[in-house]
Motif scaffolding. Structure first.
Motif, PDB file in Angstrom:
ATOM      1  N   ASP A  16       0.836  -1.198   0.000  1.00 59.08           N
ATOM      2  CA  ASP A  16       0.000   0.000   0.000  1.00 59.08           C
ATOM      3  C   ASP A  16       0.875   1.254   0.000  1.00 59.08           C
ATOM      4  OD1 ASP A  16      -2.423   1.344  -0.150  1.00 59.08           O
ATOM      5  OD2 ASP A  16      -2.658   1.465   2.027  1.00 59.08           O
ATOM      6  N   TRP A  17       1.928   1.218  -0.816  1.00 57.46           N
ATOM      7  CA  TRP A  17       2.854   2.346  -0.956  1.00 57.46           C
ATOM      8  C   TRP A  17       2.547   3.110  -2.228  1.00 57.46           C
ATOM      9  CZ3 TRP A  17       8.655   0.722  -0.040  1.00 57.46           C
ATOM     10  CH2 TRP A  17       8.859   0.453   1.316  1.00 57.46           C
ATOM     11  N   THR A  18       2.718   4.416  -2.159  1.00 60.20           N
ATOM     12  CA  THR A  18       2.662   5.239  -3.354  1.00 60.20           C
ATOM     13  C   THR A  18       4.037   5.213  -4.021  1.00 60.20           C
ATOM     14  OG1 THR A  18       3.388   7.229  -2.200  1.00 60.20           O
ATOM     15  CG2 THR A  18       0.992   6.796  -2.248  1.00 60.20           C
ATOM     16  N   GLN A  19       4.113   5.767  -5.212  1.00 64.09           N
ATOM     17  CA  GLN A  19       5.425   5.888  -5.860  1.00 64.09           C
ATOM     18  C   GLN A  19       6.346   6.760  -5.013  1.00 64.09           C
ATOM     19  OE1 GLN A  19       4.291   7.293  -9.764  1.00 64.09           O
ATOM     20  NE2 GLN A  19       4.237   5.208 -10.582  1.00 64.09           N
ATOM     21  N   ALA A  20       5.784   7.790  -4.394  1.00 59.34           N
ATOM     22  CA  ALA A  20       6.587   8.667  -3.526  1.00 59.34           C
ATOM     23  C   ALA A  20       7.102   7.908  -2.303  1.00 59.34           C
ATOM     24  CB  ALA A  20       5.771   9.878  -3.103  1.00 59.34           C
ATOM     25  N   THR A  32      11.900   8.955 -11.047  1.00 59.93           N
ATOM     26  CA  THR A  32      12.577   7.726 -11.467  1.00 59.93           C
ATOM     27  C   THR A  32      11.636   6.537 -11.348  1.00 59.93           C
ATOM     28  OG1 THR A  32      14.740   8.594 -10.851  1.00 59.93           O
ATOM     29  CG2 THR A  32      14.532   6.195 -10.983  1.00 59.93           C
ATOM     30  N   VAL A  33      10.910   6.459 -10.238  1.00 63.41           N
ATOM     31  CA  VAL A  33       9.937   5.370 -10.054  1.00 63.41           C
ATOM     32  C   VAL A  33       8.839   5.479 -11.104  1.00 63.41           C
ATOM     33  CG1 VAL A  33       8.249   4.332  -8.483  1.00 63.41           C
ATOM     34  CG2 VAL A  33      10.406   5.228  -7.572  1.00 63.41           C
ATOM     35  N   ARG A  34       8.320   6.683 -11.274  1.00 62.54           N
ATOM     36  CA  ARG A  34       7.236   6.906 -12.233  1.00 62.54           C
ATOM     37  C   ARG A  34       7.672   6.504 -13.648  1.00 62.54           C
ATOM     38  NH1 ARG A  34       5.992  11.279  -9.855  1.00 62.54           N
ATOM     39  NH2 ARG A  34       7.425  12.608 -10.991  1.00 62.54           N
ATOM     40  N   GLY A  35       8.847   6.947 -14.072  1.00 60.67           N
ATOM     41  CA  GLY A  35       9.330   6.644 -15.417  1.00 60.67           C
ATOM     42  C   GLY A  35       9.581   5.163 -15.624  1.00 60.67           C
ATOM     43  N   PHE A  36      10.157   4.503 -14.611  1.00 56.12           N
ATOM     44  CA  PHE A  36      10.417   3.065 -14.718  1.00 56.12           C
ATOM     45  C   PHE A  36       9.119   2.283 -14.812  1.00 56.12           C
ATOM     46  CE2 PHE A  36      10.954  -0.986 -12.287  1.00 56.12           C
ATOM     47  CZ  PHE A  36      11.606  -1.683 -13.290  1.00 56.12           C
ATOM     48  N   GLU A  37       8.180   2.570 -13.925  1.00 59.30           N
ATOM     49  CA  GLU A  37       6.919   1.823 -13.921  1.00 59.30           C
ATOM     50  C   GLU A  37       6.101   2.059 -15.188  1.00 59.30           C
ATOM     51  OE1 GLU A  37       4.772   2.448 -10.288  1.00 59.30           O
ATOM     52  OE2 GLU A  37       6.129   1.166  -9.150  1.00 59.30           O
ATOM     53  N   ALA A  38       6.263   3.232 -15.792  1.00 61.61           N
ATOM     54  CA  ALA A  38       5.533   3.535 -17.024  1.00 61.61           C
ATOM     55  C   ALA A  38       6.243   2.993 -18.261  1.00 61.61           C
ATOM     56  CB  ALA A  38       5.361   5.048 -17.153  1.00 61.61           C
ATOM     57  N   GLY A  39       7.438   2.418 -18.074  1.00 58.68           N
ATOM     58  CA  GLY A  39       8.169   1.863 -19.194  1.00 58.68           C
ATOM     59  C   GLY A  39       8.902   2.895 -20.028  1.00 58.68           C
ATOM     60  N   ARG A  40       9.074   4.113 -19.486  1.00 54.11           N
ATOM     61  CA  ARG A  40       9.755   5.166 -20.239  1.00 54.11           C
ATOM     62  C   ARG A  40      11.270   5.017 -20.236  1.00 54.11           C
ATOM     63  NH1 ARG A  40       5.459   8.382 -18.074  1.00 54.11           N
ATOM     64  NH2 ARG A  40       6.761   9.128 -16.372  1.00 54.11           N
ATOM     65  N   HIS A  41      11.810   4.320 -19.236  1.00 51.54           N
ATOM     66  CA  HIS A  41      13.261   4.113 -19.204  1.00 51.54           C
ATOM     67  C   HIS A  41      13.617   2.934 -18.316  1.00 51.54           C
ATOM     68  CE1 HIS A  41      13.541   5.874 -15.165  1.00 51.54           C
ATOM     69  NE2 HIS A  41      12.798   6.862 -15.596  1.00 51.54           N
TER      70      HIS A  41
END
Length: 92
Positions: A16-20, A32-41
């Protein structure tokens, strides 16, 4: 075993963790978490290790893909029995 974006999202969901929250625990930026999880890098090795360590410290176990299914994650313990908490003896 490399960390995958679906494993990362699933592990956060179990905790129950947010990306933050993950970014704070791993000492990396939320972007960094957002980009990785979205497949951007892809992640640098050190960043992937920091994320994995943060999730494992929080009680996540990574499951490798095998003949019976793909990769995944699970809790190291039941949510009702976090480490350090005594469990009730079984009924007699």
């Amino acid at each position: 075993m490399p960390l995958t974006a679906p494993q990362c999202r699933a592990a956060r969901a179990l905790l129950d963790w947010t990306q933050a929250d993950l970014a704070t625990a791993a000492a990396i930026s939320p972007g960094t978490v957002r980009g990785f999880e979205a497949g951007r890098h892809a992640l640098h090795r050190a960043t992937a290790a920091a994320i994995r360590q943060a999730l494992e410290t929080a009680g996540i176990v990574f499951i490798e893909a095998g003949p019976d299914g793909g990769e995944g994650v699970r809790r190291a313990w039941a949510p009702s029995d976090p480490p350090g908490c005594p469990t009730a003896p079984p009924p007699l």
